[in-house]
Write a protein that holds these residues in place. Sequence first.
Motif, PDB file in Angstrom:
ATOM      1  N   ARG A  65      61.472  93.039  61.424  1.00  0.00           N
ATOM      2  CA  ARG A  65      62.589  92.268  60.856  1.00  0.00           C
ATOM      3  C   ARG A  65      62.163  91.453  59.641  1.00  0.00           C
ATOM      4  O   ARG A  65      62.977  91.180  58.752  1.00  0.00           O
ATOM      5  CB  ARG A  65      63.202  91.375  61.931  1.00  0.00           C
ATOM      6  N   GLN A  66      60.891  91.080  59.582  1.00  0.00           N
ATOM      7  CA  GLN A  66      60.372  90.365  58.418  1.00  0.00           C
ATOM      8  C   GLN A  66      60.038  91.300  57.262  1.00  0.00           C
ATOM      9  O   GLN A  66      59.679  90.833  56.178  1.00  0.00           O
ATOM     10  CB  GLN A  66      59.118  89.576  58.806  1.00  0.00           C
ATOM     11  N   GLY A  67      60.122  92.601  57.491  1.00  0.00           N
ATOM     12  CA  GLY A  67      59.779  93.566  56.449  1.00  0.00           C
ATOM     13  C   GLY A  67      58.295  93.779  56.278  1.00  0.00           C
ATOM     14  O   GLY A  67      57.857  94.341  55.273  1.00  0.00           O
ATOM     15  N   LYS A  68      57.498  93.384  57.277  1.00  0.00           N
ATOM     16  CA  LYS A  68      56.056  93.518  57.176  1.00  0.00           C
ATOM     17  C   LYS A  68      55.545  94.787  57.861  1.00  0.00           C
ATOM     18  O   LYS A  68      54.363  95.120  57.751  1.00  0.00           O
ATOM     19  CB  LYS A  68      55.372  92.287  57.760  1.00  0.00           C
ATOM     20  N   ALA A  69      56.419  95.466  58.581  1.00  0.00           N
ATOM     21  CA  ALA A  69      56.092  96.759  59.184  1.00  0.00           C
ATOM     22  C   ALA A  69      57.360  97.601  59.213  1.00  0.00           C
ATOM     23  O   ALA A  69      58.447  97.079  59.465  1.00  0.00           O
ATOM     24  CB  ALA A  69      55.549  96.588  60.602  1.00  0.00           C
ATOM     25  N   ILE A  70      57.209  98.898  58.925  1.00  0.00           N
ATOM     26  CA  ILE A  70      58.368  99.795  58.973  1.00  0.00           C
ATOM     27  C   ILE A  70      58.548 100.354  60.377  1.00  0.00           C
ATOM     28  O   ILE A  70      59.656 100.385  60.912  1.00  0.00           O
ATOM     29  CB  ILE A  70      58.203 100.930  57.950  1.00  0.00           C
ATOM     30  N   TYR A  71      57.452 100.801  60.976  1.00  0.00           N
ATOM     31  CA  TYR A  71      57.443 101.291  62.345  1.00  0.00           C
ATOM     32  C   TYR A  71      56.392 100.515  63.125  1.00  0.00           C
ATOM     33  O   TYR A  71      55.487  99.895  62.539  1.00  0.00           O
ATOM     34  CB  TYR A  71      57.105 102.786  62.405  1.00  0.00           C
TER      35      TYR A  71
END
Length: 353
Positions: A171-177
């Motif tokens: 949700r923070q955009g620090k991981a896609i999967y």
Amino acid sequence: MEYELVSPRPDSNRPYVAAENRYENFGYRRVGDSGLVLPPLSLGLWWNFGDNRAFDTQREVLRHAFDHGINHFDLANNYGPPAGSAEENFGRMMRKDFMPYRNELVISSKAGYDMWAGPFGSFGSRKYLLASAEASLQAMNLDYVDIFYSHRYDPKTPLEETIGALDTLVRQGKAIYVGISSYSAERTAQAKAIADELGTPLVIHQPSYNILNPWVEHGLLATLQKEDMGAIAFTPLAQGLLTDKYLNGTDVQRQGGRRSLDAQLTEENLDKIHKLNDIALRRGQSLAQMSLAWLLREGAATSVLIGASSTKQLDENLGALKNVEFTETELNEIASIAQGDAGIDWWKTSAIS
């Protein structure tokens, strides 16, 4: 741990331009029912990319891998040696070589093993996972990773907290999967149920898996298939046991902090690798190539993590992809040879917790 530090050589000023035909070498494999695809062989940066190897050698291997279609680089916060140095070295290569290709790359990291002192430097608490992910991104010069893993199950932290931390990273955009590693079949199903409820793309499991350690075939693979998750195998060559290194004797070469194979070099195991080598030779492969191909057969791993200390070793591993088909007779013969406990599942405690 004991290892010899090698001073990194200065960066080359020559700009890196990737090979134009890099995607013509092999087909890519879908991870479960997700949109993520991986090469059949992925490059793990566990041991050969710390401060124990010359930086320019590391750089040569990564460039060679990408030029040959390997676009997935797998790291963790504690990779080295010393711990953390692999991500730092990769960060230098990311900045110098691979930033123009960032959208083509799948880069993963993990947190779960000992990284810093105190109660929040290990396992699966929310505090540890979020802090580690942030530190890994800074070290690697990245805004996000494509996959972030819980490196091992934490028996003292609620699984809802661990998976919730992975959800926060997405949700923070620090991981896609996100993924998990060395979880049992039961814990995997529980983690997936939590992730599904949160709407988090938990799509992959990274287990130890090789011919002499096929524990995932006794429940975990079936669970992953049921949950539409992929599997990426680590220790595919049993840390050298499934290579030609011990075919002509058992003279053990110490490798610093890596696990010693002294206890595994039994007469029974040596007999097994000689018999497996006979099958490999009949297939026109080395023992290592057959061992990698066996993991890539239908119904097994989505991708296999290889380690390489040189481009020559990398090319040897890539040769496995020339023949990944097995007859029923070959599979039955391999199974009959490999049955029994070879004593090489060092991650068994984590997986059954």
